[in-house]
Design an enzyme around this catalytic site. Structure first.
Site, short mmCIF file in Angstrom:
data_model
loop_
_atom_site.label_atom_id
_atom_site.label_comp_id
_atom_site.label_asym_id
_atom_site.label_seq_id
_atom_site.Cartn_x
_atom_site.Cartn_y
_atom_site.Cartn_z
N MET A 110 0.71 -1.27 0.13
CA MET A 110 -0.08 -0.08 -0.03
C MET A 110 1.03 1.26 0.00
O MET A 110 0.37 2.32 0.30
CB MET A 110 -0.92 0.14 1.30
CG MET A 110 -2.03 -1.27 1.29
SD MET A 110 -3.42 -0.80 2.12
CE MET A 110 -2.87 -0.62 3.57
N HIS A 141 9.39 -3.70 3.40
CA HIS A 141 8.96 -3.75 1.81
C HIS A 141 10.13 -4.23 1.03
O HIS A 141 10.24 -4.95 0.17
CB HIS A 141 8.20 -2.42 1.19
CG HIS A 141 7.02 -2.14 2.11
ND1 HIS A 141 6.91 -1.03 2.84
CD2 HIS A 141 5.72 -2.85 2.07
CE1 HIS A 141 5.63 -0.89 3.25
NE2 HIS A 141 4.85 -1.84 2.85
N GLY A 200 5.04 -9.87 4.53
CA GLY A 200 5.82 -9.61 5.56
C GLY A 200 5.21 -10.33 6.98
O GLY A 200 4.09 -10.47 6.97
N SER A 225 6.85 -0.37 9.98
CA SER A 225 5.35 -0.30 9.50
C SER A 225 5.32 0.93 8.93
O SER A 225 5.81 2.06 9.57
CB SER A 225 4.64 -0.55 10.81
OG SER A 225 3.18 -0.03 10.63
O1 PAF Z 1 -0.01 -5.63 3.83
C1 PAF Z 1 -0.53 -4.63 3.11
O2 PAF Z 1 0.23 -3.50 2.54
C2 PAF Z 1 -1.84 -4.88 2.40
O3 PAF Z 1 -2.73 -5.37 3.25
C3 PAF Z 1 -1.91 -5.73 1.10
C4 PAF Z 1 -1.34 -6.99 1.21
C5 PAF Z 1 -1.02 -5.01 0.01
C6 PAF Z 1 -3.24 -5.50 0.57
O4 PAF Z 1 -3.91 -4.61 0.42
#
Ligand code: PAF
Length: 302
Positions: free
Chosen positions: A28, A35, A145, A183
């Site tokens: 997101m 990430h 993650g 996060s």
């Molecule tokens: O973990 C996230 O960033 C979100 O929940 C995801 C898996 C991209 C789904 O919108």
């Protein structure tokens, strides 16, 4: 790196290249090192690496932080470019949810406890958007993650139940030096709140220490963690000890149990988890982040 905003274009590219192996990192945005660790693994293990950025409205309940969720597209784009991502899929909300959209993807029991109990629509929204993204991007592996452990278990179940031929890879939580799990929501924390936030991880290490001292009773461990945390947090949504596979609460710590916490530091809801192991191994107070804990996918991700 190519940026694609249209589903039809993304799907055309995917159908052309999938036989060579597409790895996929759905996000997101508001990217951080957690990430990027997924992107690096994806890059290494697949011919192509696709990342997506989509703040999915359907996984936010009323009164949650959809409107304020951090959106940092330019910085995210620069990071993904540096990591040599091949395609950034960046659809808008109307592209993903056009008028008339009605379909739900509901994983039952696994989505009911922990975060599902406090955020009743959350996992239905996650499962639907991930199912859509899987169909659009056509990956052979997808990366998640372990900080969002329940999400990973729900997605793995969904992928298995709906026969997506995709390996679900779940990589270790990446932590700041003081132990706070990375996060996107850490961006909300004020300076004093940021100083308190690592106590969530410390409280879990405390549980591991208690277990090492022979306390295996889940109720006692949860109480002790609660007493440790309560003075510093605004609210505790849950402190739970569960079986890592079926997420059912355990009464006594088995060989491996998952300790999961959701609490508010100020107005920010943070989650974290660790596996508690028996016999409890000695841990350094701030252990270096371990790599490679995974939830098994179908024939993949082990
Ligand atoms: O973990 C996230 O960033 C979100 O929940 C995801 C898996 C991209 C789904 O919108």
């Amino acid at each position: 790196m190519k940026i694609i905003t249209r589903i039809s274009q993304m799907q055309r590219w995917a159908l052309k290249h999938r036989s060579q192996g597409i790895g996929f990192v759905p996000t997101m945005g508001a990217l951080h090192d957690g990430h990027l660790s997924l992107v690096r693994a994806c890059r290494k293990e697949n011919r192509f690496c696709v990342a997506s950025i989509f703040v999915n409205p359907s996984q936010f309940g009323p009164g949650e932080d959809l409107k304020n969720y951090p959106r940092t597209f330019s910085a995210d784009k620069a990071l993904l470019l540096k990591e040599k991502v091949d395609i950034l899929f960046y659809p808008g909300a109307r592209e993903m949810y056009p008028d008339g959209f009605q379909t739900e993807v509901r994983v039952k029991e696994l989505a009911h406890g922990l975060c599902g109990a406090c955020r009743p629509v959350h996992f239905t929204g996650v499962a639907a958007v991930v199912a859509k993204l899987f169909n659009i991007v056509q990956p052979s592996r997808a990366y998640f993650g372990a900080k969002d452990y329940q999400q990973a278990v729900v997605i793995k179940r969904m992928a298995q139940d709906l026969n997506f031929p995709i390996g679900i890879r779940v990589l270790d939580t990446v932590r700041e030096k003081d132990g706070l799990a990375m996060s996107s929501r850490n961006k909300y924390l004020s300076r004093p709140e940021r100083m308190k936030a690592p106590l969530i991880y410390l409280s879990m290490l405390y549980a591991q220490e208690l277990l090492r001292d022979g306390i295996k009773d889940a109720r006692k461990l949860k109480e002790a963690v609660g007493e440790f945390l309560r003075p510093f947090v605004a609210k505790i949504d849950y402190i739970e000890l569960v079986c890592p596979e079926n997420l059912r609460p355990v009464a006594t710590i088995g060989r491996v149990s998952l300790l999961a916490i959701a609490c508010y530091i100020g107005k920010t809801r943070l989650i974290d988890n660790i596996t508690l192991t028996l016999p409890a191994g000695r841990q350094a107070f701030f252990p270096l982040p371990r790599r490679g804990r995974e939830v098994r996918g179908d024939g993949e991700g082990t």
